[in-house]
Motif scaffolding. Structure first.
Motif, PDB file in Angstrom:
ATOM      1  N   THR A  46       0.837  -1.214   0.000  1.00 12.38           N
ATOM      2  CA  THR A  46       0.000   0.000   0.000  1.00 12.38           C
ATOM      3  C   THR A  46       0.858   1.244   0.000  1.00 12.38           C
ATOM      4  O   THR A  46       0.534   2.226  -0.620  1.00 12.38           O
ATOM      5  CB  THR A  46      -0.923   0.073   1.232  1.00 12.38           C
ATOM      6  OG1 THR A  46      -0.456  -0.838   2.187  1.00 12.38           O
ATOM      7  CG2 THR A  46      -2.351  -0.175   0.879  1.00 12.38           C
ATOM      8  N   ARG A  47       1.967   1.182   0.722  1.00 10.11           N
ATOM      9  CA  ARG A  47       2.764   2.389   0.878  1.00 10.11           C
ATOM     10  C   ARG A  47       3.303   2.873  -0.467  1.00 10.11           C
ATOM     11  O   ARG A  47       3.447   4.064  -0.691  1.00 10.11           O
ATOM     12  CB  ARG A  47       3.916   2.114   1.848  1.00 10.11           C
ATOM     13  CG  ARG A  47       4.441   3.367   2.493  1.00 10.11           C
ATOM     14  CD  ARG A  47       5.340   3.035   3.652  1.00 10.11           C
ATOM     15  NE  ARG A  47       4.632   2.403   4.753  1.00 10.11           N
ATOM     16  CZ  ARG A  47       5.239   1.733   5.726  1.00 10.11           C
ATOM     17  NH1 ARG A  47       6.540   1.574   5.698  1.00 10.11           N
ATOM     18  NH2 ARG A  47       4.563   1.213   6.708  1.00 10.11           N
ATOM     19  N   ASN A 106      -1.349   5.834  -3.918  1.00  8.79           N
ATOM     20  CA  ASN A 106      -0.780   6.540  -2.779  1.00  8.79           C
ATOM     21  C   ASN A 106       0.151   7.651  -3.206  1.00  8.79           C
ATOM     22  O   ASN A 106       0.137   8.740  -2.649  1.00  8.79           O
ATOM     23  CB  ASN A 106      -0.015   5.547  -1.908  1.00  8.79           C
ATOM     24  CG  ASN A 106      -0.876   5.080  -0.761  1.00  8.79           C
ATOM     25  OD1 ASN A 106      -2.078   5.348  -0.758  1.00  8.79           O
ATOM     26  ND2 ASN A 106      -0.280   4.399   0.175  1.00  8.79           N
ATOM     27  N   THR A 120      -1.900  10.531  -4.401  1.00  3.80           N
ATOM     28  CA  THR A 120      -2.505  11.237  -3.270  1.00  3.80           C
ATOM     29  C   THR A 120      -1.496  12.140  -2.579  1.00  3.80           C
ATOM     30  O   THR A 120      -1.766  13.318  -2.331  1.00  3.80           O
ATOM     31  CB  THR A 120      -3.057  10.230  -2.246  1.00  3.80           C
ATOM     32  OG1 THR A 120      -3.864   9.291  -2.927  1.00  3.80           O
ATOM     33  CG2 THR A 120      -3.857  10.930  -1.173  1.00  3.80           C
ATOM     34  N   TRP A 121      -0.321  11.566  -2.282  1.00  6.31           N
ATOM     35  CA  TRP A 121       0.676  12.369  -1.574  1.00  6.31           C
ATOM     36  C   TRP A 121       1.184  13.521  -2.428  1.00  6.31           C
ATOM     37  O   TRP A 121       1.469  14.603  -1.900  1.00  6.31           O
ATOM     38  CB  TRP A 121       1.845  11.493  -1.109  1.00  6.31           C
ATOM     39  CG  TRP A 121       1.474  10.679   0.092  1.00  6.31           C
ATOM     40  CD1 TRP A 121       1.191   9.350   0.122  1.00  6.31           C
ATOM     41  CD2 TRP A 121       1.304  11.154   1.434  1.00  6.31           C
ATOM     42  NE1 TRP A 121       0.855   8.961   1.399  1.00  6.31           N
ATOM     43  CE2 TRP A 121       0.918  10.051   2.230  1.00  6.31           C
ATOM     44  CE3 TRP A 121       1.426  12.410   2.047  1.00  6.31           C
ATOM     45  CZ2 TRP A 121       0.662  10.147   3.595  1.00  6.31           C
ATOM     46  CZ3 TRP A 121       1.184  12.507   3.408  1.00  6.31           C
ATOM     47  CH2 TRP A 121       0.804  11.377   4.176  1.00  6.31           C
ATOM     48  N   LYS A 169      -9.288   3.003   3.203  1.00  2.00           N
ATOM     49  CA  LYS A 169      -8.680   3.082   1.887  1.00  2.00           C
ATOM     50  C   LYS A 169      -7.153   3.105   1.967  1.00  2.00           C
ATOM     51  O   LYS A 169      -6.472   2.488   1.158  1.00  2.00           O
ATOM     52  CB  LYS A 169      -9.177   4.348   1.174  1.00  2.00           C
ATOM     53  CG  LYS A 169      -8.787   4.407  -0.263  1.00  2.00           C
ATOM     54  CD  LYS A 169      -9.730   5.272  -1.062  1.00  2.00           C
ATOM     55  CE  LYS A 169      -9.334   5.219  -2.514  1.00  2.00           C
ATOM     56  NZ  LYS A 169      -9.680   6.411  -3.240  1.00  2.00           N
ATOM     57  N   PHE A 170      -6.625   3.830   2.948  1.00  5.08           N
ATOM     58  CA  PHE A 170      -5.184   4.061   2.956  1.00  5.08           C
ATOM     59  C   PHE A 170      -4.430   3.265   3.998  1.00  5.08           C
ATOM     60  O   PHE A 170      -3.228   3.181   3.952  1.00  5.08           O
ATOM     61  CB  PHE A 170      -4.890   5.554   3.187  1.00  5.08           C
ATOM     62  CG  PHE A 170      -5.222   6.390   1.999  1.00  5.08           C
ATOM     63  CD1 PHE A 170      -4.335   6.458   0.933  1.00  5.08           C
ATOM     64  CD2 PHE A 170      -6.413   7.084   1.932  1.00  5.08           C
ATOM     65  CE1 PHE A 170      -4.647   7.214  -0.171  1.00  5.08           C
ATOM     66  CE2 PHE A 170      -6.720   7.836   0.821  1.00  5.08           C
ATOM     67  CZ  PHE A 170      -5.852   7.903  -0.230  1.00  5.08           C
ATOM     68  N   ILE A 221      -3.303  10.531   8.366  1.00  6.79           N
ATOM     69  CA  ILE A 221      -2.855   9.276   7.762  1.00  6.79           C
ATOM     70  C   ILE A 221      -1.523   8.843   8.365  1.00  6.79           C
ATOM     71  O   ILE A 221      -1.327   7.690   8.743  1.00  6.79           O
ATOM     72  CB  ILE A 221      -2.732   9.411   6.222  1.00  6.79           C
ATOM     73  CG1 ILE A 221      -4.112   9.625   5.597  1.00  6.79           C
ATOM     74  CG2 ILE A 221      -2.093   8.156   5.624  1.00  6.79           C
ATOM     75  CD1 ILE A 221      -4.088   9.817   4.105  1.00  6.79           C
TER      76      ILE A 221
END
Lengths: 376, 250
Positions: free
Chosen positions: A8-9, A14, A17-18, A231-232, A363
């Protein structure tokens, strides 16, 4: 699980998003530089006729949306509702991050930001704003202690975290009292604006309405944060909790609607709406979209007990809370004074930056600290 | 003695000497002939529908701005003026939201803005002098003095020549009354002069909410504590009952 979280990371979603969060924050920092070097007049569309705008609206909305922390702590520690245990820490974290950013955001709005600490030593206790500031400040200290529990646990200070855990009930009690007081006192702030705030929204019951709407708003916002975590953060929203949150939100919205209806009838407000089509439109949006529609959705059992239905209802309830505060802090004033206001890009980007920081901090903290108990 | 200002719209010829004197007294620059109040303009005279109107802070007897300011940067002096203390102000602008007459102005162009409004020449009053605007008025349209005496004078002017005057002293009772009073040929609240509709003092609007803070706090605290104890006790009793029952079940 380690495998999973590693995947996920570094997933594409991701990274996107970041990057978006980082971009919003960079633009916001530039806007902040402009705001503090050039002043409010050069960077906002605030004026003598519209002294409070986007920032105050957004800040006051987010105080209400951070109410989930005290509600869940009260339910768990005082009323002994144990099923909320898995999300208790997430609720406290949401509130802590929310309130910390409320403090930051208010400093942007102050004409004399360097005097932000004056309420600590200069007291006019007749002012609802001083009372609200003190309640929020004290509550932030309580939230800080509550958040210290997962924090000290995370860094391995077991004895300190065990000590803090002994005071959880006291924290929950203090949090509930302080929150009841400041959530309602924010409504009291607007009681002074008789003859300036449109009578469609003005009411001596504003403190009560602000408190009840914060209950629904706080629960709805917490639900959204939990879906965000799902989700995250590799955490699953337990179906049992989906059901409980659905009922909780429905109950909170029903209490608010009942109080609103009694007040509406008591002051015969319908006669005002017939004359003012703009006010009617704004009020219908706030009430229809933000209270009645989610209530209808949540009262259908299949919708309430589905993740999608709950998420949709929560989105609507959060939007409704934002709309209600918009109407009381800005629209209700503009309709009476006929003044105009639309925020500048600096006002908007600073607001977005605060929101982005909130999401990023939530998060990160939830990933690093033992927040979601099911991960343990 | 509580000072006041009486503005007689019928006698005013709109020469603007009062506004100039005000700018001189407070060393204000900006527009020499402004249209409205501003950061550099604490009073303004305008003609609307043939009626002279003077805008300035009303110096309410029970000012909303003073009651809502969180840090006490606004103060009502016993001798009349509502004054502002820059050193305390945090710039929250709650006074703007509270003022029933929308009087305060902000130095929006400054990076360290102050709230600006008429201070009734508090410094001059303390020396026993009249306000700058009253001192220079060539027609005695603006008078400075004891509020009660000004009220008597205003009523006498209305009574002695009832023809040009609207029979009401504006500011006598509105929003609990103000130190600044107006008399005019018409109802000035109908022609762009903002008057409070209610005669209730404005601070009373929030006082009720503020007074209920301690009882609500104590009630919530006590009730929640009681509920916590009850729920805890109920759980303990249940646990005990379960334990007692178990041997019988076997």
């Amino acid at each position: 699980m380690t495998n999973n979280s590693a995947r996920t990371r570094f997933s594409a979603g991701n990274i996107i998003t970041w990057s978006i969060l980082a971009a919003i924050i960079v633009v916001g920092i530039y806007a902040s530089f402009l705001r503090f070097s050039k002043g409010l007049g050069a960077t906002t569309h605030l004026s003598d006729a519209v002294p409070w705008g986007l920032w105050i609206w957004f800040t006051l909305s987010r105080v209400a949306l951070s109410a989930g922390g005290f509600i869940l702590c009260a339910l768990f520690f005082i009323f002994g509702v144990e099923k909320f245990h898995p999300v208790l820490r997430a609720a406290v974290l949401t509130a802590f991050v929310g309130y910390a950013l409320v403090g930051v955001e208010l400093i942007y709005d102050l004409g004399q930001p360097l005097h932000f600490w004056h309420p600590l030593i200069f007291w006019n206790w007749r002012s609802p704003m001083l009372e609200t500031s003190w309640c929020i400040g004290t509550y932030m200290a309580v939230l800080g202690l509550e958040v210290s529990i997962p924090f000290t646990e995370g860094i391995g200070w077991k004895r300190l975290s065990d000590l803090l855990k002994k005071f959880c009930v006291a924290f929950a009690l203090a949090g509930a009292v302080l929150s009841t007081l400041h959530q309602s006192s924010i409504g009291t702030i607007f009681l002074i604006s008789s003859e300036k705030l449109s009578p469609v929204w003005y009411s001596s019951w504003l403190p009560v309405l602000f408190f009840f709407s914060a209950l629904g708003g706080g629960i709805a916002f917490l639900i959204l944060e939990l879906f965000l975590a799902q989700k995250f953060l590799n955490w699953n929203f337990p179906p049992e909790l989906v059901k409980s949150f659905g009922r909780l939100l429905l109950g909170a919205l029903a209490i608010y609607l009942a109080a609103f209806a009694v007040d509406f009838i008591r002051l015969e407000k319908w006669s005002l709406l017939v004359r003012d089509m703009n006010a009617l439109a704004w009020l219908s949006a706030e009430l229809g979209l933000g209270v009645i529609l989610p209530m209808v959705l949540l009262s259908i059992r299949d919708v309430r007990e589905s993740a999608l239905g709950l998420r949709l209802s929560a989105v609507l309830a959060v939007a409704g809370l934002f709309l209600n505060r918009l109407n009381v802090t800005v629209v209700g004033f503009l309709l009476e004074s006929k003044a105009r206001y639309f925020p500048t890009w600096q006002e908007v980007s600073i607001t977005l930056m605060i929101l982005a920081i909130g999401v990023a901090v939530f998060i990160t903290a939830a990933k690093v600290l033992p927040i979601f108990q099911s991960r343990e | 003695m509580s000072n006041g200002i009486l503005f007689d719209s019928v006698k005013c010829i709109g020469c603007g000497t009062c506004c100039e004197a005000c700018k001189g007294e407070h060393s204000l620059g900006g527009d020499a002939n402004p249209d409205d109040l501003g950061a550099d303009t604490l009073t303004v005279v305008k003609e609307i529908d043939g009626v002279m109107i003077r805008k300035l802070c009303r110096h309410c007897l029970q000012p909303a701005c003073v009651s809502v300011c969180p840090v006490g940067a606004l103060l009502k002096l016993p001798n009349g003026p509502v004054i502002y203390n820059t050193a305390r102000c945090i710039g929250c602008r709650y006074c703007f939201v509270a003022c029933p007459y929308s009087i305060p102005r902000y130095e929006w162009r400054s990076s360290s803005p102050r709230v600006r409004k008429c201070d009734m020449c508090a410094a001059r009053l303390s020396r026993g002098e009249p306000t700058a605007c009253a001192e220079v008025c060539p027609r005695q349209a603006t008078l400075s003095g004891d509020r009660d005496e000004l009220l008597t004078a205003a009523r006498a002017r209305i009574k002695s020549s009832p023809d040009p005057y609207f029979p009401h002293v504006f500011g006598e009772f509105e929003a609990g009354g103000s130190s600044v009073l107006f008399i005019a040929s018409r109802d000035i609240s109908q022609i762009g002069m903002k008057m409070a509709r209610s005669e209730k003092p404005w601070p009373a609007l929030t006082d009720l909410g503020m007074k209920s803070v301690p009882p609500v706090g104590i009630f919530t605290g006590t009730a929640l504590f009681g509920l916590w104890w009850t729920f805890k006790r109920r759980k303990q009793v249940k646990a005990l009952e379960c334990r007692e029952r178990k041997p019988h079940d076997k």
